[in-house]
Design a protein around this motif. Structure first.
Motif, short mmCIF file in Angstrom:
data_model
loop_
_atom_site.label_atom_id
_atom_site.label_comp_id
_atom_site.label_asym_id
_atom_site.label_seq_id
_atom_site.Cartn_x
_atom_site.Cartn_y
_atom_site.Cartn_z
N PHE A 27 -17.40 18.39 -31.59
CA PHE A 27 -15.75 18.03 -31.86
C PHE A 27 -15.92 16.62 -31.30
N LEU A 30 -17.93 15.96 -28.12
CA LEU A 30 -18.16 17.33 -27.50
C LEU A 30 -19.05 18.13 -28.23
N ALA A 32 -19.73 21.74 -28.79
CA ALA A 32 -19.02 22.86 -28.34
C ALA A 32 -19.96 24.09 -28.34
N PRO A 51 -17.81 31.44 -19.06
CA PRO A 51 -16.84 30.59 -18.41
C PRO A 51 -15.76 30.15 -19.64
N SER A 52 -14.60 29.81 -19.26
CA SER A 52 -13.54 29.39 -20.12
C SER A 52 -14.11 27.91 -20.74
N GLY A 53 -14.12 27.83 -22.01
CA GLY A 53 -14.64 26.61 -22.51
C GLY A 53 -15.98 26.33 -22.75
N CYS A 54 -16.61 27.53 -22.77
CA CYS A 54 -18.11 27.47 -23.07
C CYS A 54 -18.65 27.46 -24.34
N GLY A 55 -17.82 27.86 -25.32
CA GLY A 55 -17.95 27.76 -26.78
C GLY A 55 -18.08 29.08 -27.53
N LYS A 56 -17.60 30.12 -26.71
CA LYS A 56 -17.50 31.44 -27.32
C LYS A 56 -16.62 31.67 -28.45
N THR A 57 -15.43 31.10 -28.44
CA THR A 57 -14.35 31.47 -29.72
C THR A 57 -14.94 30.25 -30.80
N THR A 58 -15.46 29.30 -30.54
CA THR A 58 -16.13 28.44 -31.53
C THR A 58 -17.21 29.07 -32.25
#
Ligand SMILES: Nc1ncnc2c1ncn2[C@@H]1O[C@H](COP(=O)(O)OP(=O)(O)O)[C@@H](O)[C@H]1O
Ligand SMILES: [Mg+2]
Length: 338
Positions: A27, A30, A32, A51-58
């Motif tokens: 992005f 960044l 991701a 951790p939050s923001g590490c790219g799991k959802t992406t």
């Protein structure tokens, strides 16, 4: 950049249902998801943990078809799924917020995807009844979402996602909105449902206990990269790095030249009398959890140790400020590679 993944990316022998090959997603500036290689076997319960923001959802959205990778390929049953829209993929996603249709009752929420896929009325209602049994919501067909508890909404969302007979069910933090007790019960239920149906589950979570309880294998992620892949006991007992050791549970780390030795809190023992080879320290905190007691001990040079003791018998008669000696068996220390 050379990636040096030396743990098995696949579970032995099985033809992978999903294969990520050098997948990256950016992005702007960044990255991701950064060069991910990963295989998921048919019937596996696989967790993406980090951790939050590490790219799991992406990473999950790339598999679902809500975004396309900038680099690499995603194969499903050996076929590149690039460009296939979400509804043409054999995956079904349950969202963190459930995303139930507020104006539709339970039955209509569950049958929504079936209607889209052209199922006739009889077949769709039989499937709805079957799903209501699976998630134990029989008889609630006509309730609207605002007439359901949080736990019931979560089940409707699960039933809706499973109704369309996906080859892989994608669950993004599915239990985050539930309170602790309900979350723990639902973890065991999810696992039972997965085992009964035999559908492959991919779950995203930032909760290490949740990942360990539900899944067959875990990919630990950090800053868009896979830090380690393994069965829960492998990533906990044999972490590949300091990051994994500290992310999964508590870690006592002892420096040794360029390396660290890891000793988990439950592998340390505590004594109120001097023990040969024991590390002297002072009790800083005592936390009683019923089944076990956790101690925080500070050594004279400042290192803080965490020690967990199962309450098989009477508690140690210790108070904050007492002198103690901590020790561990040499074979319970694990040398970390990085
Ligand atoms: N659509 C987007 N546009 C810009 N940045 C995004 C977008 N989606 C995610 N990101 C960023 O990518 C990183 C990974 O996000 P995400 O995959 O949601 O992490 P996780 O699910 O592990 O918490 C975060 O820094 C997030 O802010
Ligand atoms: Mg997320």
């Amino acid at each position: 950049m050379v990636s040096c993944i030396d743990w098995p990316v696949s579970s032995a022998g099985a033809t992978p249902l999903v294969r990520f090959e050098d997948v990256s997603k950016r992005f702007g500036a960044l990255t991701a998801v950064d060069g991910v290689n990963l295989e998921i076997a048919p019937g596996e319960f696989f967790a993406l943990l980090g951790p939050s923001g590490c790219g799991k959802t992406t990473l999950m959205r790339l598999l679902a078809g809500f975004a396309e990778p900038d680099e690499g390929r995603i194969l499903l049953n050996g076929e590149d799924i690039a460009g296939l829209p979400p509804h043409r993929r054999p995956s079904s996603m349950m969202f963190q917020t459930y995303a139930l249709f507020p104006h539709l009752n339970v039955e209509k929420n569950i049958s929504f995807g079936l209607k889209q896929r052209g199922w006739n009325k009889d077949r769709a209602s039989a499937r709805v009844e079957e799903m209501l049994r699976v998630v134990r919501l029989e008889g609630l067909n006509l309730r609207r979402p605002d007439q359901l508890s949080g736990g019931q909404k979560q089940r409707v969302a699960l039933a809706r996602a499973l109704a369309v007979q996906p080859k892989i069910l994608l669950l993004d933090e599915p239990l985050a909105a539930l309170d602790r007790k309900l979350r723990e019960e639902t973890q065991l239920e999810l696992k039972a449902i997965q085992r009964t149906l035999g559908v492959t589950f991919l779950i995203v979570t930032h909760d290490q206990d949740e990942a360990m309880v539900v899944s067959d294998r875990i990919a630990v992620m950090n800053e868009g990269k896979i830090a380690q892949i393994g069965a829960p006991h492998e990533v906990y007992e044999q972490p590949a790095s300091r990051f994994v050791a500290e992310f999964l549970g508590e870690a006592n780390l002892f420096p040794d030249g360029a390396h660290w030795h890891l000793v988990r809190p439950e592998k340390m023992t505590l004594s109120a009398t001097a023990t040969p080879g024991g590390m002297a320290g002072e009790v800083m905190e005592i936390a009683y959890f019923g089944d076990r007691t956790r101690y925080v001990v500070k050594r004279p040079h400042g290192q803080v140790l965490r020690i967990s003791r199962v309450n098989l018998g009477p508690p140690l008669s210790l108070e904050v400020g007492d002198a103690v000696w901590a020790s561990f068996a040499p074979d319970s220390a694990v040398t970390l590679a990085s």
